[in-house]
Design a protein around this motif. Structure first.
Motif, mmCIF file in Angstrom:
data_model
loop_
_atom_site.group_PDB
_atom_site.id
_atom_site.type_symbol
_atom_site.label_atom_id
_atom_site.label_comp_id
_atom_site.label_asym_id
_atom_site.label_seq_id
_atom_site.Cartn_x
_atom_site.Cartn_y
_atom_site.Cartn_z
ATOM 1 N N ILE A 1 8.325 -8.505 -2.819
ATOM 2 C CA ILE A 1 7.207 -9.237 -2.233
ATOM 3 C C ILE A 1 7.223 -9.040 -0.721
ATOM 4 C CG2 ILE A 1 7.260 -11.004 -4.045
ATOM 5 C CD1 ILE A 1 8.521 -12.880 -1.801
ATOM 6 N N ALA A 2 6.057 -9.159 -0.106
ATOM 7 C CA ALA A 2 5.973 -9.393 1.330
ATOM 8 C C ALA A 2 5.650 -10.870 1.477
ATOM 9 C CB ALA A 2 4.890 -8.526 1.957
ATOM 10 N N SER A 3 5.919 -11.458 2.639
ATOM 11 C CA SER A 3 5.673 -12.890 2.750
ATOM 12 C C SER A 3 5.301 -13.299 4.169
ATOM 13 C CB SER A 3 6.906 -13.681 2.298
ATOM 14 O OG SER A 3 7.989 -13.504 3.196
ATOM 15 N N LEU B 1 4.790 -11.236 -9.714
ATOM 16 C CA LEU B 1 4.964 -11.289 -8.261
ATOM 17 C C LEU B 1 5.208 -9.915 -7.638
ATOM 18 C CD1 LEU B 1 7.188 -14.497 -7.857
ATOM 19 C CD2 LEU B 1 4.692 -14.290 -7.749
ATOM 20 N N GLN B 2 5.289 -8.899 -8.461
ATOM 21 C CA GLN B 2 5.611 -7.569 -7.948
ATOM 22 C C GLN B 2 4.498 -7.053 -7.033
ATOM 23 O OE1 GLN B 2 6.118 -4.131 -10.728
ATOM 24 N NE2 GLN B 2 8.174 -4.118 -9.881
ATOM 25 N N HIS B 3 4.896 -6.631 -5.831
ATOM 26 C CA HIS B 3 3.973 -6.121 -4.813
ATOM 27 C C HIS B 3 2.840 -7.111 -4.523
ATOM 28 C CE1 HIS B 3 6.029 -2.361 -4.400
ATOM 29 N NE2 HIS B 3 5.976 -2.158 -5.710
ATOM 30 N N GLN B 4 3.248 -8.355 -4.284
ATOM 31 C CA GLN B 4 2.318 -9.399 -3.871
ATOM 32 C C GLN B 4 2.689 -9.882 -2.468
ATOM 33 O OE1 GLN B 4 -0.315 -11.271 -5.870
ATOM 34 N NE2 GLN B 4 -0.229 -9.213 -6.744
ATOM 35 N N ALA C 1 1.797 -8.190 6.582
ATOM 36 C CA ALA C 1 1.055 -8.490 5.352
ATOM 37 C C ALA C 1 0.775 -7.231 4.541
ATOM 38 C CB ALA C 1 -0.255 -9.201 5.691
ATOM 39 N N THR C 2 0.400 -6.146 5.217
ATOM 40 C CA THR C 2 0.033 -4.925 4.490
ATOM 41 C C THR C 2 1.243 -4.196 3.905
ATOM 42 O OG1 THR C 2 0.011 -3.686 6.580
ATOM 43 C CG2 THR C 2 -2.097 -4.520 5.781
ATOM 44 N N PRO D 1 7.682 0.040 -0.803
ATOM 45 C CA PRO D 1 8.962 -0.217 -1.500
ATOM 46 C C PRO D 1 9.863 -1.150 -0.704
ATOM 47 C CG PRO D 1 8.820 2.078 -0.740
ATOM 48 C CD PRO D 1 7.489 1.462 -0.501
ATOM 49 N N ASP D 2 9.790 -1.075 0.634
ATOM 50 C CA ASP D 2 10.554 -1.988 1.501
ATOM 51 C C ASP D 2 9.549 -2.849 2.260
ATOM 52 O OD1 ASP D 2 13.180 -0.956 0.895
ATOM 53 O OD2 ASP D 2 12.617 0.808 2.064
#
Length: 202
Positions: free
Chosen positions: A141-143, A87-90, A31-32, A37-38
């Motif tokens: 995004i992270a998911s 949605l960038q960096h969400q 999540a964090t 960037p990756d």
């Protein structure tokens, strides 16, 4: 002071995320990564009523509200209709992954792997003429997503860490014990909220 919140302690972990000792730390790391960037992606698997959605919600609560989006349902073209940087960096959380239509899953996979969506669509210009325009929605995004399926379409699985929830009797007993303590007033809800906010600020 930041390191005083020990995830193995009763105050900071057991009362916020019951059991799931390895999963909760792993999912928190995933999540964090939303600011990196990756980014990373997790798919939580478990049978119906096994606590997978509850685990997803608890972990995502540790992310500041402005850095996460949590969805119960996603329509087919909704990801394409976000603003360029919405949605960038969400951290995107899907409570019912298998409920997504294939078109929505395709868009979600593109955000996971390519970090952007590019679509061609029609729009009306100022003169009233219909013309083609290009819409871009940027990630990364992270998911985190939850599913009851033991096996998911390979293209979806290949982008994620697969995490199985603890469905043991020991975990069930820990949850019941927590609920009993909560019902009897032995757990301070305001303290839980304070610790959650502390982790968000970290």
């Amino acid at each position: 002071e930041i390191y005083q919140c020990d995830w193995s302690s009763d105050v900071c972990s057991s009362d916020l995320v019951v059991g799931e000792e390895n999963n909760r730390i792993f999912l928190f790391c995933i999540a964090t990564s939303y600011k990196m960037p990756d980014t990373l992606h997790g798919l939580i698997q478990g049978s119906s009523a096994s606590g997978k959605t509850h685990l997803l919600i608890k972990i995502s609560d540790f992310i500041p509200q402005e850095g996460r989006k949590r969805f119960t349902r996603v329509t087919e073209s909704s990801f394409y209709n976000y603003g360029m940087y919405d949605l960038q960096h969400q951290l995107i959380c899907l409570e019912d992954f298998e409920g997504m239509k294939e078109e929505a899953q395709l868009a979600f996979r593109e955000l996971q792997s390519r970090g952007q969506l590019i679509s061609s669509t029609s729009a009306q210009d100022e003169a009233g003429h219909i013309r083609a325009i290009e819409r871009v929605v940027y990630g990364p995004i992270a998911s985190l997503a939850a599913t009851t399926k033991g096996e998911v379409y390979e293209d979806n699985m290949s982008r994620c860490f697969l995490i199985a929830v603890d469905e043991s009797s020991r975990q069930t007993q820990a949850i019941i014990a927590y609920q009993n303590r909560k019902a009897s007033g032995k757990i301070d809800g305001s303290e839980e909220e304070r610790i959650t906010q502390f982790i968000q600020h970290c």
